[in-house]
Design an enzyme around this catalytic site. Structure first.
Site, PDB file in Angstrom:
ATOM      1  N   GLY A  12       0.787  -1.225   0.000  1.00 59.13           N
ATOM      2  CA  GLY A  12       0.000   0.000   0.000  1.00 59.13           C
ATOM      3  C   GLY A  12       0.824   1.282   0.000  1.00 59.13           C
ATOM      4  O   GLY A  12       0.349   2.313   0.487  1.00 59.13           O
ATOM      5  N   SER A  13       2.033   1.237  -0.594  1.00 56.08           N
ATOM      6  CA  SER A  13       2.804   2.489  -0.622  1.00 56.08           C
ATOM      7  C   SER A  13       2.145   3.520  -1.541  1.00 56.08           C
ATOM      8  O   SER A  13       2.235   4.721  -1.293  1.00 56.08           O
ATOM      9  CB  SER A  13       4.252   2.230  -1.036  1.00 56.08           C
ATOM     10  OG  SER A  13       4.339   1.839  -2.378  1.00 56.08           O
ATOM     11  N   ASN A  14       1.473   3.059  -2.584  1.00 59.33           N
ATOM     12  CA  ASN A  14       0.735   4.015  -3.424  1.00 59.33           C
ATOM     13  C   ASN A  14      -0.461   4.595  -2.667  1.00 59.33           C
ATOM     14  O   ASN A  14      -0.730   5.794  -2.764  1.00 59.33           O
ATOM     15  CB  ASN A  14       0.290   3.356  -4.734  1.00 59.33           C
ATOM     16  CG  ASN A  14       1.417   3.284  -5.747  1.00 59.33           C
ATOM     17  OD1 ASN A  14       1.765   4.282  -6.364  1.00 59.33           O
ATOM     18  ND2 ASN A  14       2.019   2.110  -5.883  1.00 59.33           N
ATOM     19  N   ARG A  91      -5.508  -8.995  -8.523  1.00 61.31           N
ATOM     20  CA  ARG A  91      -6.474  -9.970  -9.030  1.00 61.31           C
ATOM     21  C   ARG A  91      -6.942  -9.530 -10.411  1.00 61.31           C
ATOM     22  O   ARG A  91      -7.190  -8.337 -10.637  1.00 61.31           O
ATOM     23  CB  ARG A  91      -7.715 -10.060  -8.117  1.00 61.31           C
ATOM     24  CG  ARG A  91      -7.440 -10.451  -6.694  1.00 61.31           C
ATOM     25  CD  ARG A  91      -6.964 -11.863  -6.519  1.00 61.31           C
ATOM     26  NE  ARG A  91      -7.891 -12.857  -7.051  1.00 61.31           N
ATOM     27  CZ  ARG A  91      -7.603 -14.150  -7.134  1.00 61.31           C
ATOM     28  NH1 ARG A  91      -6.405 -14.592  -6.753  1.00 61.31           N
ATOM     29  NH2 ARG A  91      -8.475 -15.004  -7.605  1.00 61.31           N
ATOM     30  N   ILE A  92      -7.072 -10.486 -11.307  1.00 61.96           N
ATOM     31  CA  ILE A  92      -7.661 -10.194 -12.621  1.00 61.96           C
ATOM     32  C   ILE A  92      -9.161 -10.052 -12.439  1.00 61.96           C
ATOM     33  O   ILE A  92      -9.790 -10.848 -11.737  1.00 61.96           O
ATOM     34  CB  ILE A  92      -7.308 -11.320 -13.618  1.00 61.96           C
ATOM     35  CG1 ILE A  92      -5.822 -11.245 -13.936  1.00 61.96           C
ATOM     36  CG2 ILE A  92      -8.148 -11.208 -14.889  1.00 61.96           C
ATOM     37  CD1 ILE A  92      -5.294 -12.410 -14.742  1.00 61.96           C
ATOM     38  N   LEU A  93      -9.720  -9.014 -13.040  1.00 56.95           N
ATOM     39  CA  LEU A  93     -11.142  -8.709 -12.830  1.00 56.95           C
ATOM     40  C   LEU A  93     -11.979  -9.152 -14.028  1.00 56.95           C
ATOM     41  O   LEU A  93     -11.535  -9.065 -15.178  1.00 56.95           O
ATOM     42  CB  LEU A  93     -11.303  -7.208 -12.608  1.00 56.95           C
ATOM     43  CG  LEU A  93     -10.645  -6.713 -11.310  1.00 56.95           C
ATOM     44  CD1 LEU A  93     -10.389  -5.217 -11.343  1.00 56.95           C
ATOM     45  CD2 LEU A  93     -11.506  -7.092 -10.104  1.00 56.95           C
ATOM     46  N   ASN A 107      -5.978   2.100 -12.938  1.00 57.39           N
ATOM     47  CA  ASN A 107      -4.976   1.135 -12.460  1.00 57.39           C
ATOM     48  C   ASN A 107      -3.580   1.710 -12.665  1.00 57.39           C
ATOM     49  O   ASN A 107      -3.351   2.509 -13.569  1.00 57.39           O
ATOM     50  CB  ASN A 107      -5.109  -0.171 -13.259  1.00 57.39           C
ATOM     51  CG  ASN A 107      -4.130  -1.241 -12.793  1.00 57.39           C
ATOM     52  OD1 ASN A 107      -3.947  -1.451 -11.588  1.00 57.39           O
ATOM     53  ND2 ASN A 107      -3.494  -1.917 -13.728  1.00 57.39           N
ATOM     54  N   HIS A 109       0.365   0.312 -13.320  1.00 55.50           N
ATOM     55  CA  HIS A 109       1.071  -0.903 -13.703  1.00 55.50           C
ATOM     56  C   HIS A 109       2.555  -0.586 -13.848  1.00 55.50           C
ATOM     57  O   HIS A 109       2.916   0.409 -14.483  1.00 55.50           O
ATOM     58  CB  HIS A 109       0.514  -1.452 -15.022  1.00 55.50           C
ATOM     59  CG  HIS A 109       1.166  -2.735 -15.421  1.00 55.50           C
ATOM     60  ND1 HIS A 109       0.855  -3.937 -14.809  1.00 55.50           N
ATOM     61  CD2 HIS A 109       2.120  -3.003 -16.334  1.00 55.50           C
ATOM     62  CE1 HIS A 109       1.617  -4.888 -15.343  1.00 55.50           C
ATOM     63  NE2 HIS A 109       2.386  -4.358 -16.268  1.00 55.50           N
ATOM     64  N   SER A 136       2.836   2.986 -15.702  1.00 55.51           N
ATOM     65  CA  SER A 136       1.727   3.518 -16.496  1.00 55.51           C
ATOM     66  C   SER A 136       0.464   3.562 -15.653  1.00 55.51           C
ATOM     67  O   SER A 136       0.191   2.633 -14.899  1.00 55.51           O
ATOM     68  CB  SER A 136       1.453   2.622 -17.708  1.00 55.51           C
ATOM     69  OG  SER A 136       2.616   2.400 -18.474  1.00 55.51           O
ATOM     70  N   GLU A 143      -9.643  -6.265 -21.088  1.00 54.37           N
ATOM     71  CA  GLU A 143      -8.365  -6.900 -21.399  1.00 54.37           C
ATOM     72  C   GLU A 143      -7.347  -6.477 -20.340  1.00 54.37           C
ATOM     73  O   GLU A 143      -7.239  -5.299 -20.004  1.00 54.37           O
ATOM     74  CB  GLU A 143      -7.867  -6.478 -22.787  1.00 54.37           C
ATOM     75  CG  GLU A 143      -8.804  -6.833 -23.931  1.00 54.37           C
ATOM     76  CD  GLU A 143     -10.041  -5.942 -24.023  1.00 54.37           C
ATOM     77  OE1 GLU A 143      -9.947  -4.732 -23.745  1.00 54.37           O
ATOM     78  OE2 GLU A 143     -11.138  -6.478 -24.318  1.00 54.37           O
ATOM     79  N   ASP A 145      -4.369  -5.165 -18.250  1.00 47.12           N
ATOM     80  CA  ASP A 145      -3.307  -4.166 -18.413  1.00 47.12           C
ATOM     81  C   ASP A 145      -3.352  -3.490 -19.782  1.00 47.12           C
ATOM     82  O   ASP A 145      -2.328  -3.081 -20.328  1.00 47.12           O
ATOM     83  CB  ASP A 145      -1.915  -4.781 -18.148  1.00 47.12           C
ATOM     84  CG  ASP A 145      -1.779  -5.253 -16.707  1.00 47.12           C
ATOM     85  OD1 ASP A 145      -2.410  -4.651 -15.828  1.00 47.12           O
ATOM     86  OD2 ASP A 145      -1.058  -6.233 -16.469  1.00 47.12           O
TER      87      ASP A 145
HETATM   88  C1  GAR Z   1       3.046  -1.139  -7.622  1.00 50.15           C
HETATM   89  O1  GAR Z   1       4.355  -1.103  -8.101  1.00 50.15           O
HETATM   90  C2  GAR Z   1       2.068  -1.288  -8.765  1.00 50.15           C
HETATM   91  O2  GAR Z   1       2.515  -0.718  -9.955  1.00 50.15           O
HETATM   92  C3  GAR Z   1       1.995  -2.786  -8.902  1.00 50.15           C
HETATM   93  O3  GAR Z   1       2.037  -3.283  -7.592  1.00 50.15           O
HETATM   94  C4  GAR Z   1       2.805  -2.393  -6.784  1.00 50.15           C
HETATM   95  C5  GAR Z   1       2.021  -2.121  -5.511  1.00 50.15           C
HETATM   96  O4  GAR Z   1       2.810  -1.449  -4.572  1.00 50.15           O
HETATM   97  N1  GAR Z   1       0.784  -3.179  -9.569  1.00 50.15           N
HETATM   98  C6  GAR Z   1       0.694  -4.247 -10.370  1.00 50.15           C
HETATM   99  O5  GAR Z   1       1.615  -4.991 -10.580  1.00 50.15           O
HETATM  100  C7  GAR Z   1      -0.677  -4.440 -10.970  1.00 50.15           C
HETATM  101  N2  GAR Z   1      -0.666  -5.533 -11.906  1.00 50.15           N
HETATM  102  P1  GAR Z   1       2.129  -0.828  -3.260  1.00 50.15           P
HETATM  103  O6  GAR Z   1       1.243  -1.906  -2.633  1.00 50.15           O
HETATM  104  O7  GAR Z   1       3.301  -0.490  -2.381  1.00 50.15           O
HETATM  105  O8  GAR Z   1       1.330   0.369  -3.682  1.00 50.15           O
END
Ligand code: GAR
Length: 209
Positions: A12-14, A91-93, A107, A109, A136, A143, A145
């Site tokens: 969850g850093s984002n 998870r793929i939705l 999202n 990626h 991105s 589809e 990503d």
């Molecule tokens: C992030 O780097 C994000 O781009 C990636 O997971 C990480 C989550 O980091 N997402 C994917 O790979 C989606 N397919 P976080 O939990 O520290 O935010």
């Protein structure tokens, strides 16, 4: 104000980047709810610390992807969000889920899409000998990503980079880009035309290529 639900699976850093910018008054967004499909996700703690409601919808408790996605959809709908943010949600939705939230589901990626959809993106960029790597942010379509790109950030791969180092540097970029993209959405500055995202009605040069 724009009301958001954030979906996570891990650290969850984002999510933290969103929380920090909201608390600093820099992002006109309210996070109504954080949902994780994993009960042990550290991001749940980050949300609780920030006073945000949390919910676990554990995919293992459902017999099928359809059942899980329907439960997830109900939980999100109950919070009546304007925007649904996937922030490391792994998870793929289903198409039904994605179509239900179409145009308000975004999202992040960790690659320069359309390169490297799926997992293990940093190692794949290294193995291919790429010069550039990045992250991105895109609107979600059924589809995996794919979907119109809102914003991309890139970095130059160094000769001594490994996947862990790349991931750390990509995270820094993500933490700047994702709140910015959400801000544009909240300010109603994003639109879509012919599968491209427009900011203030304009296409970026990069998207024209
Ligand atoms: C992030 O780097 C994000 O781009 C990636 O997971 C990480 C989550 O980091 N997402 C994917 O790979 C989606 N397919 P976080 O939990 O520290 O935010």
């Amino acid at each position: 104000r724009c009301k958001a639900v954030v979906l996570i699976s891990g650290g969850g850093s984002n999510l933290q980047a969103f929380i920090d910018q909201i608390e600093a008054g820099q992002l006109p967004l309210d996070i109504a709810l954080v949902i994780s499909n994993k009960p042990e996700a550290f991001g749940l703690e980050r949300a609780t610390r920030a006073g945000i409601d949390t919910l676990v919808v554990n995919h293992k408790a459902y017999p099928s992807r359809d059942d899980f996605d329907r439960a997830l959809q109900r939980a999100i709908d109950a919070a009546t969000p304007d925007l649904v943010i996937l922030a490391g949600f792994m998870r793929i939705l289903t198409a039904d889920f994605v179509n239900h939230f179409r145009h308000r589901l975004i999202n992040i990626h960790p690659s320069l899409l359309p390169k490297y959809p799926g997992t293990n993106t940093h190692q794949r960029a290294l193995d291919a000998g790429d010069t550039w790597h990045g992250a991105s942010i895109h609107f979600v379509v059924p589809e995996v990503d794919a979907g119109p790109i809102i914003l991309q950030g890139r970095l130059k791969i160094r000769s001594d980079d490994n996947a862990d180092q790349l991931q750390q540097r990509i995270h820094k970029i993500e933490h700047q880009l994702y709140p910015l993209a959400a801000r544009w959405f909240a300010e109603q500055r994003l639109s879509q035309h012919n599968g491209k995202v427009l900011l203030d009605g304009e296409t970026s040069d990069q998207q024209l290529q």
